[in-house]
Design a protein around this motif. Structure first.
Motif, PDB file in Angstrom:
ATOM      1  N   TYR A 201       0.968  -1.259   0.057  1.00 39.81           N
ATOM      2  CA  TYR A 201       0.053  -0.092   0.043  1.00 39.81           C
ATOM      3  C   TYR A 201       0.922   1.298  -0.036  1.00 39.81           C
ATOM      4  O   TYR A 201       0.579   2.237  -0.624  1.00 39.81           O
ATOM      5  N   PHE A 202       2.150   1.502   0.840  1.00 35.49           N
ATOM      6  CA  PHE A 202       2.717   2.396   0.789  1.00 35.49           C
ATOM      7  C   PHE A 202       3.634   2.769  -0.336  1.00 35.49           C
ATOM      8  O   PHE A 202       3.515   3.813  -1.021  1.00 35.49           O
ATOM      9  N   ILE A 203       3.966   1.623  -1.057  1.00 35.48           N
ATOM     10  CA  ILE A 203       4.498   1.669  -2.461  1.00 35.48           C
ATOM     11  C   ILE A 203       3.614   2.182  -3.494  1.00 35.48           C
ATOM     12  O   ILE A 203       3.811   3.232  -4.352  1.00 35.48           O
ATOM     13  N   THR A 204       2.324   1.835  -3.425  1.00 37.39           N
ATOM     14  CA  THR A 204       1.314   2.067  -4.567  1.00 37.39           C
ATOM     15  C   THR A 204       0.895   3.434  -4.238  1.00 37.39           C
ATOM     16  O   THR A 204       0.824   4.459  -5.223  1.00 37.39           O
ATOM     17  N   LEU A 205       0.947   4.007  -2.805  1.00 33.77           N
ATOM     18  CA  LEU A 205       0.537   5.379  -2.643  1.00 33.77           C
ATOM     19  C   LEU A 205       1.580   6.393  -3.235  1.00 33.77           C
ATOM     20  O   LEU A 205       1.333   7.416  -3.434  1.00 33.77           O
ATOM     21  N   VAL A 206       2.789   6.151  -2.911  1.00 29.01           N
ATOM     22  CA  VAL A 206       4.162   6.748  -3.327  1.00 29.01           C
ATOM     23  C   VAL A 206       4.102   6.902  -4.758  1.00 29.01           C
ATOM     24  O   VAL A 206       4.222   7.951  -5.418  1.00 29.01           O
ATOM     25  N   SER A 207       3.732   5.576  -5.419  1.00 29.71           N
ATOM     26  CA  SER A 207       4.034   5.555  -6.784  1.00 29.71           C
ATOM     27  C   SER A 207       3.024   6.536  -7.572  1.00 29.71           C
ATOM     28  O   SER A 207       3.268   7.073  -8.435  1.00 29.71           O
ATOM     29  N   THR A 208       1.484   6.342  -7.172  1.00 26.50           N
ATOM     30  CA  THR A 208       0.477   7.194  -7.771  1.00 26.50           C
ATOM     31  C   THR A 208       0.654   8.769  -7.498  1.00 26.50           C
ATOM     32  O   THR A 208       0.313   9.405  -8.425  1.00 26.50           O
ATOM     33  N   THR A 209       1.313   9.075  -6.240  1.00 31.06           N
ATOM     34  CA  THR A 209       1.497  10.385  -6.051  1.00 31.06           C
ATOM     35  C   THR A 209       2.558  11.063  -7.163  1.00 31.06           C
ATOM     36  O   THR A 209       2.369  12.182  -7.686  1.00 31.06           O
ATOM     37  N   ILE A 210       3.648  10.324  -7.183  1.00 32.68           N
ATOM     38  CA  ILE A 210       4.617  10.604  -8.236  1.00 32.68           C
ATOM     39  C   ILE A 210       4.231  10.603  -9.697  1.00 32.68           C
ATOM     40  O   ILE A 210       4.526  11.612 -10.381  1.00 32.68           O
ATOM     41  N   SER A 211       3.286   9.687  -9.868  1.00 37.05           N
ATOM     42  CA  SER A 211       2.907   9.686 -11.340  1.00 37.05           C
ATOM     43  C   SER A 211       1.908  10.862 -11.824  1.00 37.05           C
ATOM     44  O   SER A 211       1.677  11.260 -12.986  1.00 37.05           O
ATOM     45  N   HIS A 212       1.325  11.612 -10.680  1.00 44.23           N
ATOM     46  CA  HIS A 212       0.227  12.585 -10.832  1.00 44.23           C
ATOM     47  C   HIS A 212       0.930  13.906 -10.343  1.00 44.23           C
ATOM     48  O   HIS A 212       0.264  14.863 -10.533  1.00 44.23           O
ATOM     49  N   CYS A 213       2.258  14.088 -10.092  1.00 41.77           N
ATOM     50  CA  CYS A 213       2.639  15.058  -9.464  1.00 41.77           C
ATOM     51  C   CYS A 213       3.003  16.350 -10.451  1.00 41.77           C
ATOM     52  O   CYS A 213       3.127  17.475 -10.286  1.00 41.77           O
ATOM     53  N   GLY A 214       3.190  15.878 -11.664  1.00 38.41           N
ATOM     54  CA  GLY A 214       3.399  16.885 -12.835  1.00 38.41           C
ATOM     55  C   GLY A 214       4.824  17.211 -13.059  1.00 38.41           C
ATOM     56  O   GLY A 214       5.343  18.242 -13.712  1.00 38.41           O
ATOM     57  N   TYR A 215       5.827  16.604 -12.184  1.00 37.90           N
ATOM     58  CA  TYR A 215       7.201  17.093 -11.989  1.00 37.90           C
ATOM     59  C   TYR A 215       7.886  15.876 -12.392  1.00 37.90           C
ATOM     60  O   TYR A 215       7.688  14.766 -11.970  1.00 37.90           O
ATOM     61  N   HIS A 216       9.080  15.933 -13.250  1.00 29.18           N
ATOM     62  CA  HIS A 216       9.917  14.785 -13.582  1.00 29.18           C
ATOM     63  C   HIS A 216      11.133  14.953 -12.811  1.00 29.18           C
ATOM     64  O   HIS A 216      12.346  15.479 -13.336  1.00 29.18           O
ATOM     65  N   PHE A 217      11.443  14.740 -11.402  1.00 30.31           N
ATOM     66  CA  PHE A 217      12.462  14.942 -10.791  1.00 30.31           C
ATOM     67  C   PHE A 217      13.534  13.996 -10.723  1.00 30.31           C
ATOM     68  O   PHE A 217      13.333  12.739 -11.375  1.00 30.31           O
ATOM     69  N   PRO A 218      14.852  14.476 -10.643  1.00 26.81           N
ATOM     70  CA  PRO A 218      15.876  13.415 -10.729  1.00 26.81           C
ATOM     71  C   PRO A 218      15.899  12.342  -9.753  1.00 26.81           C
ATOM     72  O   PRO A 218      15.318  12.460  -8.734  1.00 26.81           O
ATOM     73  N   PHE A 219      16.276  11.106 -10.226  1.00 22.57           N
ATOM     74  CA  PHE A 219      16.284   9.768  -9.425  1.00 22.57           C
ATOM     75  C   PHE A 219      14.903   9.403  -8.909  1.00 22.57           C
ATOM     76  O   PHE A 219      15.012   8.300  -8.184  1.00 22.57           O
ATOM     77  N   LEU A 220      13.829   9.682  -9.711  1.00 18.40           N
ATOM     78  CA  LEU A 220      12.387   9.287  -9.194  1.00 18.40           C
ATOM     79  C   LEU A 220      11.953   8.725 -10.363  1.00 18.40           C
ATOM     80  O   LEU A 220      12.266   9.145 -11.482  1.00 18.40           O
ATOM     81  N   PRO A 221      10.881   7.745 -10.203  1.00 16.88           N
ATOM     82  CA  PRO A 221      10.416   7.062 -11.214  1.00 16.88           C
ATOM     83  C   PRO A 221       9.755   8.360 -12.013  1.00 16.88           C
ATOM     84  O   PRO A 221       9.210   9.032 -11.692  1.00 16.88           O
ATOM     85  N   SER A 222       9.666   7.939 -13.439  1.00 11.00           N
ATOM     86  CA  SER A 222       9.219   8.699 -14.535  1.00 11.00           C
ATOM     87  C   SER A 222       7.616   8.837 -14.340  1.00 11.00           C
ATOM     88  O   SER A 222       7.007   7.857 -14.254  1.00 11.00           O
ATOM     89  N   GLN A 223       7.107  10.180 -14.590  1.00  9.66           N
ATOM     90  CA  GLN A 223       5.618  10.189 -14.682  1.00  9.66           C
ATOM     91  C   GLN A 223       5.088  10.753 -16.196  1.00  9.66           C
ATOM     92  O   GLN A 223       4.010  11.083 -16.282  1.00  9.66           O
ATOM     93  N   GLU A 224       6.203  10.457 -16.962  1.00  9.85           N
ATOM     94  CA  GLU A 224       5.775  11.030 -18.435  1.00  9.85           C
ATOM     95  C   GLU A 224       4.550  10.502 -19.182  1.00  9.85           C
ATOM     96  O   GLU A 224       3.812  11.037 -19.536  1.00  9.85           O
ATOM     97  N   ALA A 225       4.614   9.312 -18.885  1.00 13.65           N
ATOM     98  CA  ALA A 225       3.487   8.503 -19.619  1.00 13.65           C
ATOM     99  C   ALA A 225       2.072   8.942 -18.950  1.00 13.65           C
ATOM    100  O   ALA A 225       1.237   9.122 -19.845  1.00 13.65           O
ATOM    101  N   TYR A 226       2.147   8.754 -17.524  1.00 13.99           N
ATOM    102  CA  TYR A 226       0.620   9.237 -17.293  1.00 13.99           C
ATOM    103  C   TYR A 226       0.276  10.518 -17.482  1.00 13.99           C
ATOM    104  O   TYR A 226      -0.983  11.151 -17.609  1.00 13.99           O
TER     105      TYR A 226
END
Length: 277
Positions: A201-226
């Motif tokens: 649950y923790f992993i998915t919460l962090v992942s979905t927040t990153i995918s929606h954040c609107g920023y492509h930060f260094p060293f974090l998973p890319s959210q370009e696709a979403y």
């Protein structure tokens, strides 16, 4: 071939042994931590968390995917989003989580103080990801059917340039069927320990927040696709991209500049500068 196979599997066994030792290091740290939580809260505890980000310090603006959108965020629109997010996060998620806990008990999932092995945790996390990919992709594509989209999914797509908090800004029915169900199903199918479920649950919460954040930060998973999906309303319906490739629902995305940027950046230089339009 036989010698190479033996050598390969020996190496695999050695690596697995090392990772297992790492998992159990520092005096069985994870076991001791779980014992403390278990003793403190007992068998019927569960966690509900919502991770959201709305702050955008000026020096991070260079990492924004859609540079001209939500600068600044419309306060009226944000207030509306916060209300629905709070409703989904507490009113909708609470009974869904209780249902998940009850179903896990019927399934025979472990709520004891003994943690699963490192190997089992890793295997289950992989299976959870595959179950989520399957469940999210097909339920998400269903949401884009013209009839369903008009009455349900259109709410989520009001934000063509997403921000972190809108990861659960959705119609309550969509929140149940698309956001939560694919995440909950994995642990139930696998009969997982509660601690592994919490980790997932923790992993998915962090992942979905990153995918929606609107920023492509260094060293974090890319959210370009979403982000591309929100901007264009097409392509990129899944989480891992496996079913998008299988069904050909990523061909427009793969022809775009966003696809070249869709990777973990190991440089402080923004991806928009590494692959300019």
């Amino acid at each position: 071939m036989g010698a190479w196979s033996c050598l390969f599997f020996s190496g695999m066994e050695g690596s697995k042994g090392f990772l297992h030792q790492l998992y159990a290091a520092s005096g069985n740290f994870w076991q001791n931590l779980w014992d403390s939580v278990y003793k403190l809260f007992g068998r019927n505890n569960f966690a509900v968390g919502v991770i959201d980000t709305t702050g955008k310090p000026g020096f991070l603006m260079r990492y924004k995917v859609q540079m001209d959108k939500n600068v600044p965020v419309d306060r009226k629109k944000l207030k509306k989003a916060v209300k629905l997010v709070l409703f989904n996060g507490f009113v909708v998620s609470f009974p869904m989580t209780l249902l998940g806990i009850y179903t896990m008990k019927l399934r025979g999932c472990a709520f004891s103080g003994d943690l699963p092995t490192f190997t089992r945790v890793m295997v289950e996390l992989i299976m959870f990801s595959l179950v989520e990919e399957f469940g999210f992709y097909y339920s998400h594509r269903l949401m884009h059917h013209p009839i369903v989209y008009k009455y349900i999914h259109k709410i989520h797509h009001e934000w063509t340039a997403p921000i972190g908090i809108i990861c659960i800004y959705a119609h309550p029915l969509e929140h149940c069927l698309v956001n939560m169900m694919p995440v909950i199903l994995g642990p139930i199918i696998m009969g997982s320990h509660l601690s592994t479920t919490w980790m997932w649950y923790f992993i998915t919460l962090v992942s979905t927040t990153i995918s929606h954040c609107g920023y492509h930060f260094p060293f974090l998973p890319s959210q370009e696709a979403y982000d591309f999906h929100h901007q264009m309303f097409i392509n990129c319906f899944g989480v891992l991209g496996i079913l998008d490739r299988l069904h050909g629902t990523d061909y427009i995305f793969r022809a775009s500049k966003a696809y070249k940027r869709d990777k973990i950046s190991l440089s402080l230089t923004p991806m928009s500068q590494q692959y300019p339009d």
